[in-house]
Enzyme design. Structure first.
Site, PDB file in Angstrom:
ATOM      1  N   ASN A 151     -31.233 -19.727   4.913  1.00 61.30           N
ATOM      2  CA  ASN A 151     -29.970 -19.279   4.333  1.00 61.30           C
ATOM      3  C   ASN A 151     -30.078 -19.066   2.831  1.00 61.30           C
ATOM      4  O   ASN A 151     -30.242 -17.939   2.366  1.00 61.30           O
ATOM      5  CB  ASN A 151     -28.864 -20.301   4.648  1.00 61.30           C
ATOM      6  N   ASP A 152     -30.009 -20.133   2.050  1.00 64.70           N
ATOM      7  CA  ASP A 152     -29.973 -19.996   0.594  1.00 64.70           C
ATOM      8  C   ASP A 152     -31.220 -19.329   0.028  1.00 64.70           C
ATOM      9  O   ASP A 152     -31.150 -18.657  -1.003  1.00 64.70           O
ATOM     10  CB  ASP A 152     -29.796 -21.375  -0.050  1.00 64.70           C
ATOM     11  N   VAL A 153     -32.367 -19.491   0.690  1.00 64.06           N
ATOM     12  CA  VAL A 153     -33.619 -18.915   0.171  1.00 64.06           C
ATOM     13  C   VAL A 153     -33.693 -17.418   0.407  1.00 64.06           C
ATOM     14  O   VAL A 153     -34.669 -16.778   0.009  1.00 64.06           O
ATOM     15  CB  VAL A 153     -34.848 -19.604   0.785  1.00 64.06           C
ATOM     16  N   ALA A 162     -26.153 -24.935  -0.127  1.00 65.18           N
ATOM     17  CA  ALA A 162     -25.514 -24.738  -1.425  1.00 65.18           C
ATOM     18  C   ALA A 162     -24.004 -24.561  -1.304  1.00 65.18           C
ATOM     19  O   ALA A 162     -23.295 -24.592  -2.308  1.00 65.18           O
ATOM     20  CB  ALA A 162     -26.123 -23.523  -2.129  1.00 65.18           C
TER      21      ALA A 162
END
Length: 466
Positions: A392-394, A433
């Site tokens: 997700n965040d990466v 996050a």
């Protein structure tokens, strides 16, 4: 009694040197997934030489306790190695860290107890450091294990005034350590120091979220190495001093490297309670008229079957679903059709350093297909399909474009530059996050909802039917 006694200090030194060289070579091999297995073997041989040499030293006694401890530890280790799944490796690594730190603290306390508190100045410094750092590592690792095992919430656990409370605990422990070094020969003071260090270890890790565990595990690993090195001074063991420093140095460097990979400082990881951002209810999201679009396994199978290049982007969702073997099977099926398949590995994807590498290696994915972020990012513009599995965040483009985003500046995998992006997720819930992923609203992105393992199995069936 041992079959062979070693009393010549030169022979002992040479054997310990062999062990140290093995440890250094093992670290070199462990820097590459291709040679990691060999590194484990070399490191194991070095440890066997070190332990065997120590047990053969003239004057070693208490063989009943040594044998009993070896048998108990060996059985536990064997059972763990045989039964713990690769997806649970982060938890096991956390336990290993904790056991090492706890052992260092216990040895330091034992030496102080046996000496009746009457120890030299150099030795008391080593005892204090070993007790303090080892206890923090043990308690912190146990909390990390509990978070990874979902025995407690993976989100940051904080309360008002927590940093002040933690600081007071640490200062209290340091104060006791200074008193002991200054000449206070009190076993109660050392016990109090260890108790405060244990409490600080718990409070130290509670505010850290689950997705920051790669950094925390590396840092705790460094703590354990430093505690072991301090214990080496207590026991006058050169090999333990060097081995501990190797672990401490490598853990520290890895911690700093992963912090850079997230574009965050180590202090922000440890004290920022990152991941507490509040979000609204999950559901179909809209932003400036853009809407996330769902797709089906059949539609995805068509894209994959006719692609020239596919890049798989694994994340924690793949680990949770234990889908790595099915992902490899899907990749092999595509390769039989002439598709070029690669895997994009982000440095902090998952819950421990190298988590994705470990999972994919366990599924027998060829090492040359595992591409690190800097290597794979230039290839995304030439990629027909990027298959994102739980990352997700990466993969969030906001890290490049939105200065108000908490992940702004974090190096990411440039999946949004691929011609088509397929995201496999259970729902539209945000990642660690706590922010929406802009990638999901891009026109080339479609969402394949469901459990990663089930979705990949369906994709395999759909590709075969093409």
């Amino acid at each position: 009694m041992p079959l062979l006694l070693i009393s010549d200090p030169d022979v002992v030194g040479i054997l310990y040197l062999v062990a140290i060289v093995c440890f250094i070579v093992a670290l070199r091999f462990l820097s590459s997934p291709k040679n990691a297995r060999r590194g484990n073997w070399v490191g194991g041989v070095g440890m066997l030489v070190a332990v065997g040499t120590t047990l053969a030293l003239d004057g070693i006694g208490n063989w009943g306790l040594i044998i009993a401890g070896g048998v108990i530890g060996g059985v536990i280790g064997l059972i763990g190695a045989r039964t713990v799944k690769m997806t649970a490796m982060p938890q096991m690594v956390a336990l290993f860290n904790g056991v090492g730190g706890g052992a260092a603290a216990l040895i330091a306390f034992s030496e102080f107890h046996v000496a009746g508190g009457d120890v030299s100045g150099d030795e008391i410094v080593s005892i204090v450091l070993s007790s303090l750092i080892g206890a923090i590592s043990f308690a912190g690792s146990m909390v990390a294990f509990a978070k990874l095992q979902e025995l407690v919430s993976g989100r940051p656990i904080v309360f008002r005034g927590q940093n002040v409370f933690d600081g007071a605990i640490l200062l209290g422990a340091i104060g006791l350590g200074i008193a002991l070094v200054a000449g206070v020969q009190s076993q109660a003071a050392l016990v109090a120091l260890i108790v405060l260090a244990l409490l600080f270890g718990v409070m130290f890790v509670l505010p850290i979220g689950g997705a920051d565990m790669p950094v925390v595990i590396s840092l705790l690993n460094a703590f354990t190495g430093l505690a072991a090195s301090a214990t080496g001074f207590v026991l006058d063991s050169t090999v333990l001093i060097v081995a501990g420093m190797l672990v401490g140095a490598s853990g520290t460097l890895l911690t700093l490297k992963m912090a850079v990979a997230m574009n965050r400082s180590v202090t922000n990881v440890l004290f920022g309670a990152f991941g507490q951002v509040k979000t609204g209810p999950a559901g179909v999201r809209e932003d400036d008229g853009r809407t996330a679009r769902a797709t089906t396994p059949d539609d995805v199978a068509v894209q994959l079957s006719f692609a020239r290049k596919v890049v798989v982007v694994p994340g924690y969702g793949m680990a949770v679903a234990q889908a790595q073997h099915d992902v490899r099977q899907l990749a092999e099926l595509l390769e039989e059709r002439g598709v070029d398949v690669a895997y994009a590995i982000h440095p902090v994807a998952g819950r421990m350093p190298g988590h994705m590498n470990v999972l994919l290696a366990e599924a027998n994915v060829p090492y040359d297909q595992l591409k690190e972020m800097d290597e794979i990012n230039p290839e995304f513009p030439q990629t027909d399909v990027a298959l994102v599995i739980g990352a997700n965040d990466v993969t969030n483009p906001a890290a490049r474009s939105d200065q108000s985003s908490p992940i702004y500046g974090m190096p990411i995998l440039d999946v949004d530059k691929a011609a088509s992006v397929i995201v496999m997720k259970r729902s539209m819930n945000p990642g660690f996050a706590g922010i929406d992923n802009e990638l999901y609203l891009e026109p080339q992105t479609t969402m394949l909802f469901g459990d990663a393992k089930d979705s990949v199995v369906k994709l395999i069936g759909a590709v075969k039917a093409q």
